[in-house]
Design an enzyme around this catalytic site. Structure first.
Site, PDB file in Angstrom:
ATOM      1  N   LEU A 176       0.819  -1.222   0.000  1.00 52.63           N
ATOM      2  CA  LEU A 176       0.000   0.000   0.000  1.00 52.63           C
ATOM      3  C   LEU A 176       0.852   1.271   0.000  1.00 52.63           C
ATOM      4  O   LEU A 176       0.335   2.355   0.236  1.00 52.63           O
ATOM      5  CB  LEU A 176      -0.922   0.016   1.222  1.00 52.63           C
ATOM      6  N   ALA A 184       2.232   3.313  -2.214  1.00 57.02           N
ATOM      7  CA  ALA A 184       1.849   4.458  -3.054  1.00 57.02           C
ATOM      8  C   ALA A 184       0.608   5.161  -2.498  1.00 57.02           C
ATOM      9  O   ALA A 184       0.539   6.393  -2.449  1.00 57.02           O
ATOM     10  CB  ALA A 184       1.599   4.002  -4.491  1.00 57.02           C
ATOM     11  N   TYR A 185      -0.360   4.365  -2.055  1.00 50.85           N
ATOM     12  CA  TYR A 185      -1.589   4.924  -1.488  1.00 50.85           C
ATOM     13  C   TYR A 185      -1.283   5.686  -0.193  1.00 50.85           C
ATOM     14  O   TYR A 185      -1.732   6.826  -0.008  1.00 50.85           O
ATOM     15  CB  TYR A 185      -2.588   3.797  -1.220  1.00 50.85           C
ATOM     16  N   LEU A 186      -0.514   5.060   0.681  1.00 49.47           N
ATOM     17  CA  LEU A 186      -0.218   5.692   1.970  1.00 49.47           C
ATOM     18  C   LEU A 186       0.623   6.953   1.795  1.00 49.47           C
ATOM     19  O   LEU A 186       0.442   7.934   2.525  1.00 49.47           O
ATOM     20  CB  LEU A 186       0.491   4.696   2.889  1.00 49.47           C
ATOM     21  N   LYS A 222      -1.734   9.681   0.779  1.00 45.82           N
ATOM     22  CA  LYS A 222      -2.483  10.173   1.935  1.00 45.82           C
ATOM     23  C   LYS A 222      -1.592  11.041   2.828  1.00 45.82           C
ATOM     24  O   LYS A 222      -2.024  12.073   3.338  1.00 45.82           O
ATOM     25  CB  LYS A 222      -3.054   8.999   2.750  1.00 45.82           C
TER      26      LYS A 222
END
Length: 212
Positions: A123, A125-127, A130
């Site tokens: 995760l 890239a997502y984190l 965010k």
């Protein structure tokens, strides 16, 4: 005393968590929901439920979206399909528009692990997206609360949570309880200018957000 209800823009209103947020706000004595959606059919569905709706793309200019708005909940997400465009830049774009419009408070739905994205390769890239969005909001000068839940489930809400700036453990929490927490921290001076992690717990949501 001003008893006028506050208009709350919900970005990502058509998502699973977003819909729950809208439902909570509709029943509120304090707030009026304004659903922000991308598609005409979504707009028509919310309007059929008597929810004020604005049609907008998080990747486009958002200056017109925030007129007549008092507070914002950002619950939009790309489900991994466009983390930079939506989860990061979309959140930053709405933050900037909110700043220009003098929005009272901006509540950001983030994610546990966003402060240490490299620890989760799956995760990452997502984190990271965010994390960048959260940092942009913190630096904006807006009043804010950044909510970082653990793994989201679709179970019924229990109404009880554990929260802290760093919980030092993993876990899960229902979308229903996350949605309720996001609405609770809309209040001025509740978790004001704080970033906190959130899991299922033993303390009622109303008390947990006001005891910290």
């Amino acid at each position: 005393m001003n008893n006028k209800k506050k208009n709350v823009l919900v970005a990502g209103a058509n998502g699973t968590t977003g819909r729950i947020i809208i439902d909570i706000l509709q029943k509120s004595n304090t707030y009026i929901p304004v659903a922000m959606v991308r598609k005409q059919e979504q707009k028509e569905r919310f309007e059929s439920e008597h929810v004020t709706t604005v049609l907008a793309d998080i990747e486009e200019d958002l200056s017109q979206v925030v007129t007549q708005i008092d507070k914002i909940i950002f619950a939009a997400g790309s489900k991994g399909k466009n983390v930079v465009g939506v989860d990061q830049e979309g959140a930053k774009r709405l933050t900037d528009a909110a700043k220009q419009a003098g929005i009272e408070k901006f509540v950001m739905l983030s994610s546990m692990g966003a402060d240490n994205s490299s620890q989760n390769k799956e995760l990452e890239a997502y984190l990271k997206a965010k994390q960048n969005a959260d940092e942009h909001l913190r630096a904006s000068g807006l009043e804010y609360s950044i909510v970082r839940p653990g793994q989201l489930t679709n179970e019924d809400g229990k109404g009880r949570i554990e929260l802290g700036s760093k919980l030092k453990k993993s876990g899960s929490i229902s979308r229903a309880d996350v949605a309720k927490t996001l609405v609770e921290v809309l209040d001025n001076d509740v978790m004001q200018n704080q970033t906190f992690e959130l899991l299922e717990g033993e303390t009622s949501i109303e008390n947990a957000v006001r005891l910290n």
